[in-house]
Scaffold this motif. Structure first.
Motif, PDB file in Angstrom:
ATOM      1  N   CYS A  18      85.806 -72.671 -34.216  1.00 20.27           N
ATOM      2  CA  CYS A  18      86.638 -73.862 -34.235  1.00 20.27           C
ATOM      3  C   CYS A  18      87.282 -74.024 -32.871  1.00 20.27           C
ATOM      4  O   CYS A  18      88.001 -73.127 -32.402  1.00 20.27           O
ATOM      5  CB  CYS A  18      87.718 -73.753 -35.313  1.00 20.27           C
ATOM      6  SG  CYS A  18      88.797 -75.210 -35.385  1.00 20.27           S
TER       7      CYS A  18
ATOM      8  N   GLU B 126      91.340 -83.261 -30.944  1.00 17.12           N
ATOM      9  CA  GLU B 126      89.943 -82.942 -31.237  1.00 17.12           C
ATOM     10  C   GLU B 126      89.901 -81.603 -31.955  1.00 17.12           C
ATOM     11  O   GLU B 126      90.526 -80.636 -31.519  1.00 17.12           O
ATOM     12  CB  GLU B 126      89.118 -82.855 -29.951  1.00 17.12           C
ATOM     13  CG  GLU B 126      89.013 -84.138 -29.159  1.00 17.12           C
ATOM     14  CD  GLU B 126      88.175 -83.960 -27.906  1.00 17.12           C
ATOM     15  OE1 GLU B 126      87.109 -83.323 -27.973  1.00 17.12           O
ATOM     16  OE2 GLU B 126      88.604 -84.434 -26.844  1.00 17.12           O
TER      17      GLU B 126
ATOM     18  N   GLU C  89      86.760 -79.290 -33.381  1.00 14.55           N
ATOM     19  CA  GLU C  89      85.297 -79.225 -33.389  1.00 14.55           C
ATOM     20  C   GLU C  89      84.850 -77.922 -34.052  1.00 14.55           C
ATOM     21  O   GLU C  89      85.233 -76.829 -33.627  1.00 14.55           O
ATOM     22  CB  GLU C  89      84.803 -79.288 -31.940  1.00 14.55           C
ATOM     23  CG  GLU C  89      83.317 -79.282 -31.739  1.00 14.55           C
ATOM     24  CD  GLU C  89      82.995 -79.338 -30.253  1.00 14.55           C
ATOM     25  OE1 GLU C  89      82.595 -78.295 -29.710  1.00 14.55           O
ATOM     26  OE2 GLU C  89      83.172 -80.402 -29.638  1.00 14.55           O
TER      27      GLU C  89
ATOM     28  N   ALA D  77      81.563 -77.934 -24.382  1.00 12.06           N
ATOM     29  CA  ALA D  77      81.239 -78.690 -25.592  1.00 12.06           C
ATOM     30  C   ALA D  77      80.252 -77.981 -26.506  1.00 12.06           C
ATOM     31  O   ALA D  77      80.133 -78.345 -27.675  1.00 12.06           O
ATOM     32  CB  ALA D  77      80.654 -80.052 -25.195  1.00 12.06           C
TER      33      ALA D  77
ATOM     34  N   THR E 180      81.662 -75.442 -35.353  1.00 13.54           N
ATOM     35  CA  THR E 180      80.251 -75.127 -35.157  1.00 13.54           C
ATOM     36  C   THR E 180      79.910 -73.876 -35.960  1.00 13.54           C
ATOM     37  O   THR E 180      80.551 -72.827 -35.791  1.00 13.54           O
ATOM     38  CB  THR E 180      79.929 -74.859 -33.676  1.00 13.54           C
ATOM     39  OG1 THR E 180      80.358 -75.977 -32.897  1.00 13.54           O
ATOM     40  CG2 THR E 180      78.438 -74.652 -33.475  1.00 13.54           C
TER      41      THR E 180
END
Length: 603
Positions: free
Chosen positions: A394, A369, A371, A571, A373
């Motif tokens: 990240c 994963e 991710e 998350a 933002t």
């Protein structure tokens, strides 16, 4: 249940016709001192104010002092402790508090009931005996066990978690207190059970006294998070005159299950209808609040101001509990690492795209994963560099710690001289760390060996509830008539509405309520699920359920999946949804002008 009054003040006091016209409200009927059980709280989480135990024992009279140390994340922390040392698995700070305060509690006749036992209540009970012996004290220690289902997890269909703990109820605690225990230690019980158990033992309630038990559940839910009931994390916090060091809450339980929420005289903070309502709205789901001993009807809760720092909780009704117990399951999900780039000035989006493209192309192994933002905290023509900057985060997750370790973070740092202009990061490279995943399981109550271990070592099995009722949603109640059409003004929702939010696994809840009937007539029709999707774009594509609680003039929204796989999964920016309600309050909506200007209004 009594008919709803025509109007209430903003403090929630039930007003007679004379009172509405300006006369004093009728005095509350006093309760004889012998019929009140004073239960205080000194901890809302593992890491709460260390001095609170002494403050509560010295601040005024108490019969019982409770401490809540467990949360979903705490069970993961204790599980990792136990992996390192099988003798651990309990809240170590509680032992240090007791080293300082056990003699004081015994001297004052205050019994202590706590879930600090975590994954090892027997171990903590033995440690308390050692503390008492070292101090030359005689103490009767009991504990409650049976919640730990880890050895049988596979057999019970719970998989292979790191921890597996059923939420036990209050009757093991009650059995220990009836046997004369000075200190009762539990593992994973429901938070409210720390209050329900002492009340049931003191008043002699039976397993079918559902209304009384439900009333005690509400009192327990209000005080279990400590100073959140006395002004902490309160939406209208500027109204609290002394929030520097709020006092911890006390519930004065009565034989019928009603209670008065208060605090020690002279302690900071405040207790009002709204601070109590704020905690009532915290981490709930629908109108039925299920527990192992009773299902509490939150739509029956009535709050009445009785005077300064005194709020009566009454009218609570209860139903038989569901036949299955909830189980807290924590699993090691893998390993995570994160790096945050600072992007300053012009072309923020293009800079973010470049950093992302470079990092992903340079990684020696792509994590399972990855991710990204981008937080646009920057503003045009900023007067400071910080205000001109955005943050690009990240997060990498993978089952292999090497994939998200130094190889990942070093790659991010190596971009520093060859990436976007002004490239910098908020931290040096570092190793990854394990993260957990929380899920909830359910097992038949008969499968859980709830056991009270008395001070003399006797083991008393606690039978599951004989009468049970499958949990079902409550039909939406009849709504009040909407306000007639009229002029509106664009304003923050929080100009008139309060809110409190929190987490339940991967889900988040937001409770929103108002102070007057006119505001309620507007809110219940204006703040729909569709409107919440517009106001909170992060939740736009997620399942959202609205629950209406007219007695509290409140709406509760449950947003499924907003927090991924729980707090340890991390998350989002606010992994426990603590600020979610404040974000909602800050969003602008069309508010009838007649509701503005007399209450709260902020720019």
């Amino acid at each position: 249940m009594a008919a709803r009054p025509r109007e209430r003040t903003r403090e929630g006091v039930l007003m007679s016709d004379a009172a509405v016209e300006g006369a004093s409200p009728p005095a509350a009927v006093p309760t004889p001192a012998g019929e009140v059980l004073r239960i205080g709280n000194c901890s809302g989480f593992y890491g709460d104010r260390f001095a609170a135990m002494r403050e509560m024992l010295t601040g005024g009279p108490l019969d019982v002092l409770t401490g809540d140390y467990l949360a979903e994340l705490t069970m993961l922390i204790l599980g990792r402790d136990r992996m390192k040392d099988a003798s651990l698995g309990y809240a170590k700070t509680f032992v240090r508090q007791l080293e300082q305060c056990l003699a004081l509690a015994l001297e004052r006749g205050v019994r202590i009931v706590t879930n600090a036992g975590g994954l090892n209540p027997a171990g903590l009970a033995q440690r308390i005996r050692e503390v008492a012996a070292a101090a030359g004290l005689e103490v009767r220690v009991a504990h409650v066990e049976g919640d730990d289902l880890l050895p049988r997890a596979a057999e019970l269909g719970l998989g292979a978690p790191l921890t597996a703990n059923a939420y036990l109820g209050a009757w093991g605690i009650a059995e220990c207190l009836t046997a004369g225990a000075d200190v009762v230690v539990t593992g994973r019980v429901t938070d409210a059970s720390l209050v329900v158990g002492p009340a049931a033992a003191h008043f002699g309630w039976g397993r079918a006294d559902f209304d009384a038990l439900a009333g005690a559940v509400v009192a327990g839910h209000v005080i279990e998070c400590g100073t959140q009931a006395t002004g902490g994390n309160f939406a209208f916090f500027t109204e609290v005159a002394d929030l520097g060091r709020p006092g911890f809450p006390i519930a004065e339980l009565r034989p019928d299950g009603s209670s008065v929420i208060t605090k020690h005289p002279g302690s900071g903070g405040t207790v009002t209808v709204d601070t109590v309502a704020a905690q009532l709205m915290y981490e709930i789901q629908g109108a039925r609040y299920a527990g192992p001993d009773v299902t509490t009807r939150l739509d029956s809760v009535h709050l009445t101001r009785q005077g300064p720092d005194r709020v009566l909780i009454s009218g609570v009704t209860g139903e038989a509990p569901p036949p299955r117990l909830k189980v807290s399951l924590n699993t090691l999900g893998g390993f995570r690492n994160e790096m945050t780039f600072v992007l300053t000035g012009l072309d923020i989006e293009a800079k973010a795209q470049l950093a992302q493209r470079q990092l992903e192309s340079e990684l020696p192994a792509r994590p399972a994963e990855l991710e990204w933002t981008l937080s646009r905290l920057d503003r045009p023509d900023a007067d400071t560099e910080e205000r001109a900057s955005a943050l690009l985060r990240c997060v990498a997750r993978d089952p292999d710690p090497k994939v998200v370790g130094r190889k990942f973070s070093n790659t991010a740092v190596e971009l520093a001289l060859g990436s976007y202009p002004g490239c910098t990061l908020t931290s040096p490279p570092g190793d990854g760390s394990p993260y957990g995943v929380f899920t909830a399981g359910y097992v038949d109550a008969a499968e859980v060996p709830h056991t009270a271990v008395l001070p003399d070592g006797s083991r008393i099995p606690i039978a599951p509830a004989a009468a049970t009722l499958e949990l079902a949603e409550v039909a939406e109640p009849a709504l009040p008539q909407p306000l007639p059409p009229g002029p509106t003004r664009r304003a923050p929702l929080g100009a008139i509405a309060l809110a409190r939010s929190g987490d339940k696994g991967g889900n988040a809840n937001i409770g929103v309520w108002v102070r007057t009937d006119e505001q309620w007539r507007w809110l219940v029709h204006a703040l729909t699920v569709d409107e919440v999707r517009v106001l909170l774009p992060e939740a736009a594509k997620l399942p959202i359920t609205r629950h209406v609680l007219p007695e509290l003039r409140a709406l509760n929204f449950v947003i499924e999946g907003l927090l991924g796989q729980g707090v340890a999964y991390n998350a989002r920016f606010d992994p426990q949804a603590k600020g979610l309600g404040e974000w909602l309050r800050s969003r602008h909506v069309d508010v009838p002008t007649g509701l503005l200007g007399t209450g709260r209004e902020r720019s």
